[in-house]
Scaffold this motif. Structure first.
Motif, PDB file in Angstrom:
ATOM      1  N   LEU A  24     -86.174 -38.124 -44.969  1.00  0.00           N
ATOM      2  CA  LEU A  24     -85.415 -37.564 -46.093  1.00  0.00           C
ATOM      3  C   LEU A  24     -85.741 -36.081 -46.260  1.00  0.00           C
ATOM      4  CD1 LEU A  24     -85.455 -40.417 -48.789  1.00  0.00           C
ATOM      5  CD2 LEU A  24     -83.551 -39.681 -47.339  1.00  0.00           C
ATOM      6  N   LEU A  26     -86.660 -34.108 -43.837  1.00  0.00           N
ATOM      7  CA  LEU A  26     -85.979 -33.454 -42.703  1.00  0.00           C
ATOM      8  C   LEU A  26     -84.500 -33.219 -43.037  1.00  0.00           C
ATOM      9  CD1 LEU A  26     -87.178 -32.723 -39.944  1.00  0.00           C
ATOM     10  CD2 LEU A  26     -86.041 -34.731 -39.008  1.00  0.00           C
ATOM     11  N   GLY A  27     -83.873 -34.254 -43.594  1.00  0.00           N
ATOM     12  CA  GLY A  27     -82.460 -34.135 -43.992  1.00  0.00           C
ATOM     13  C   GLY A  27     -82.288 -33.040 -45.031  1.00  0.00           C
ATOM     14  N   GLY A  30     -82.335 -29.755 -43.445  1.00  0.00           N
ATOM     15  CA  GLY A  30     -81.024 -29.533 -42.827  1.00  0.00           C
ATOM     16  C   GLY A  30     -80.000 -29.081 -43.853  1.00  0.00           C
ATOM     17  N   LEU A  33     -80.442 -25.550 -44.832  1.00  0.00           N
ATOM     18  CA  LEU A  33     -80.033 -24.598 -43.786  1.00  0.00           C
ATOM     19  C   LEU A  33     -78.508 -24.542 -43.634  1.00  0.00           C
ATOM     20  CD1 LEU A  33     -82.645 -25.505 -41.003  1.00  0.00           C
ATOM     21  CD2 LEU A  33     -82.594 -23.429 -42.396  1.00  0.00           C
ATOM     22  N   GLY A  34     -77.811 -25.366 -44.387  1.00  0.00           N
ATOM     23  CA  GLY A  34     -76.346 -25.351 -44.351  1.00  0.00           C
ATOM     24  C   GLY A  34     -75.747 -26.187 -43.229  1.00  0.00           C
ATOM     25  N   GLU A  35     -76.539 -27.120 -42.683  1.00  0.00           N
ATOM     26  CA  GLU A  35     -75.996 -27.939 -41.584  1.00  0.00           C
ATOM     27  C   GLU A  35     -74.826 -28.839 -41.981  1.00  0.00           C
ATOM     28  OE1 GLU A  35     -79.848 -28.203 -38.594  1.00  0.00           O
ATOM     29  OE2 GLU A  35     -79.105 -30.035 -39.506  1.00  0.00           O
ATOM     30  N   PRO A  36     -74.788 -29.390 -43.214  1.00  0.00           N
ATOM     31  CA  PRO A  36     -73.659 -30.262 -43.546  1.00  0.00           C
ATOM     32  C   PRO A  36     -72.294 -29.582 -43.365  1.00  0.00           C
ATOM     33  CG  PRO A  36     -75.375 -30.539 -45.161  1.00  0.00           C
ATOM     34  CD  PRO A  36     -75.798 -29.402 -44.287  1.00  0.00           C
ATOM     35  N   SER A  37     -72.210 -28.289 -43.683  1.00  0.00           N
ATOM     36  CA  SER A  37     -70.901 -27.633 -43.546  1.00  0.00           C
ATOM     37  C   SER A  37     -70.493 -27.554 -42.078  1.00  0.00           C
ATOM     38  CB  SER A  37     -70.929 -26.236 -44.174  1.00  0.00           C
ATOM     39  OG  SER A  37     -71.911 -25.474 -43.546  1.00  0.00           O
ATOM     40  N   ARG A  38     -71.484 -27.391 -41.204  1.00  0.00           N
ATOM     41  CA  ARG A  38     -71.201 -27.360 -39.759  1.00  0.00           C
ATOM     42  C   ARG A  38     -70.731 -28.749 -39.278  1.00  0.00           C
ATOM     43  NH1 ARG A  38     -69.487 -25.631 -35.537  1.00  0.00           N
ATOM     44  NH2 ARG A  38     -70.605 -25.719 -33.563  1.00  0.00           N
ATOM     45  N   VAL A  39     -71.432 -29.787 -39.775  1.00  0.00           N
ATOM     46  CA  VAL A  39     -71.060 -31.163 -39.407  1.00  0.00           C
ATOM     47  C   VAL A  39     -69.642 -31.458 -39.901  1.00  0.00           C
ATOM     48  CG1 VAL A  39     -71.564 -33.607 -39.862  1.00  0.00           C
ATOM     49  CG2 VAL A  39     -73.413 -32.038 -39.327  1.00  0.00           C
ATOM     50  N   LEU A  40     -69.360 -31.051 -41.143  1.00  0.00           N
ATOM     51  CA  LEU A  40     -68.045 -31.298 -41.732  1.00  0.00           C
ATOM     52  C   LEU A  40     -66.950 -30.578 -40.943  1.00  0.00           C
ATOM     53  CD1 LEU A  40     -66.798 -32.782 -44.126  1.00  0.00           C
ATOM     54  CD2 LEU A  40     -67.031 -30.704 -45.476  1.00  0.00           C
ATOM     55  N   GLN A  42     -66.942 -29.796 -37.840  1.00  0.00           N
ATOM     56  CA  GLN A  42     -66.701 -30.488 -36.565  1.00  0.00           C
ATOM     57  C   GLN A  42     -65.982 -31.814 -36.779  1.00  0.00           C
ATOM     58  OE1 GLN A  42     -70.747 -30.731 -35.403  1.00  0.00           O
ATOM     59  NE2 GLN A  42     -70.713 -28.831 -34.254  1.00  0.00           N
ATOM     60  N   ALA A  43     -66.414 -32.541 -37.830  1.00  0.00           N
ATOM     61  CA  ALA A  43     -65.860 -33.886 -38.041  1.00  0.00           C
ATOM     62  C   ALA A  43     -64.405 -33.851 -38.505  1.00  0.00           C
ATOM     63  CB  ALA A  43     -66.713 -34.644 -39.052  1.00  0.00           C
ATOM     64  N   LYS A  44     -63.978 -32.694 -39.012  1.00  0.00           N
ATOM     65  CA  LYS A  44     -62.598 -32.574 -39.493  1.00  0.00           C
ATOM     66  C   LYS A  44     -61.626 -32.337 -38.352  1.00  0.00           C
ATOM     67  CE  LYS A  44     -62.905 -30.606 -44.144  1.00  0.00           C
ATOM     68  NZ  LYS A  44     -62.793 -29.325 -44.841  1.00  0.00           N
TER      69      LYS A  44
END
Ligand code: SF4
Ligand code: SF4
Lengths: 54, 298
Positions: A24, A26-27, A30, A33-40, A42-44
């Protein structure tokens, strides 16, 4: 005839709680560091080469 | 219990594939829920997918690390690994038994009447090699002139991606059919291979080739929710061997990395030797086994 092993007595295991906490954290790093926006981002998109098309 | 499990599997399938507007939009869901990690293997290019696939996201991040670092962004996958690790530490491969759409798909295929076969146990190691090379090392190190890697597992292997995203998108967007080539043929052959194998053997993809299952398997010893064996109750009748869909001999290996906590063995055990525990404490209020008492009762 196989020898019977003794049952383990019920005792709280700490390892899962430590592991959940570590991941948790580690998450959370992440997220900071703004990783969720990068994941989002890509996933879109449909990644055609990722699914073997193109 | 298997009835409950089937409902939970169906529920997870619907939750992680809840975008039913895709026949109208002919595209994929692009809303904010896609920032949430799907626990099971569920391609995020699937038109109905509402969450991200952890394996796909991880490969994308690995493939883009160099470029991101060059641009001053530290995108190294903490968020994705954190989510996967938290799920793994919590329930491990219970995800495979209860929440993965591709696991459910294989279980349904296995219900088709046909001769049934086992799977040679050493094949299970392939999935760890796929996890290491195709999810981590190749996307990270095999980069093009611009420093960008590829999503190796998605691109060359993943049959879930072909089934859930490739084929539906070809139906929704006929124009895409012009760009089909050897790459797609390779993926189609892999999908057909696993479909036929799943009819003949139980969960072949999960047992031999799924890197996500391999990742969750690493938590088999330390996960919070797991099955425990009461060694005093176990009579070694081996009833648990015959029912296991993953080829596990539970009484010989209670922390087996293949166990998906489907509870089939627990149901099959007439001596109540297998039960669920949370963090070391039994979930059911089963009476502890007392050999002296058992003898008196006889
Ligand atoms: S091994 Fe992979 S495909 Fe099988 S149930 Fe687990 S996550 Fe899903
Ligand atoms: S060991 Fe038991 S719980 Fe685990 S997969 Fe086999 S039957 Fe299911």
């Amino acid at each position: 005839m196989k020898k019977k092993k003794k049952s383990q007595p019920s005792k709280i295991r700490k390892a899962p709680f430590v592991a959940i906490f570590v991941f948790l954290v580690l998450g959370a790093v992440g997220i900071s560091l703004g990783e969720p926006s990068r994941v989002l981002e890509q996933a879109k998109q449909i990644c055609l080469s990722c699914i073997g098309i193109g | 219990m298997d009835f409950v499990r089937k409902w939970v599997q169906a529920l997870f399938f619907l939750i992680t594939n809840g975008y039913w507007n895709f026949p109208v939009t002919r595209g994929i869901y692009q809303g904010p829920l896609k920032v949430i990690c799907s626990p099971g293997l569920n391609c995020y290019s699937c038109p109905a997918a509402t969450s991200y696939c952890p394996l796909g996201a991880l490969q994308q991040l690995m493939a883009g690390i160099r470029l991101a670092l060059e641009n001053g962004q530290i995108y190294v996958g903490f968020y994705v690994i954190g989510a996967m690790g938290a799920i793994g530490s919590f329930v491990g491969r219970m995800v495979c038994g209860w929440a993965c759409p591709f696991g459910l798909f294989q279980e349904l295929l296995h219900k088709i009447p046909s001769p049934k076969f086992g799977i040679w146990r050493p094949l299970r190691f392939i999935k760890y090699a796929l996890l290491l090379f195709m999810v981590f090392l190749l996307p990270l190190f095999a980069v093009d002139a611009f420093g960008f890697g590829q999503t190796w597992f998605c691109k060359y292997v993943c049959p879930a991606g072909t089934l859930e995203a490739g084929l539906p998108l070809l139906i929704l967007r006929p124009g895409l059919r012009e760009s089909l080539g050897l790459l797609f043929l390779n993926k189609l052959v892999i999908l057909i291979f696993f479909i036929v194998w799943a009819v003949l053997a139980s969960r072949p993809f999960c047992r031999t080739a799924c890197p996500l299952g391999a990742f969750y398997a690493l938590f088999s010893k330390i996960k919070l929710v797991k099955l425990r064996l009461d060694a005093e109750r176990c009579t070694h009748c081996e009833a648990c061997h015959a029912v296991c869909p993953m080829g596990v001999h539970f009484n010989e290996s209670p922390d087996d990395m293949e166990c998906i906590s489907c509870l089939a063995c627990s149901k099959a055990c007439k001596f109540n030797a297998i039960s669920l525990e949370v963090g070391g404490l039994p979930l059911s209020n089963q009476v502890p086994y007392r050999p002296e008492k058992a003898q008196l009762e006889q």
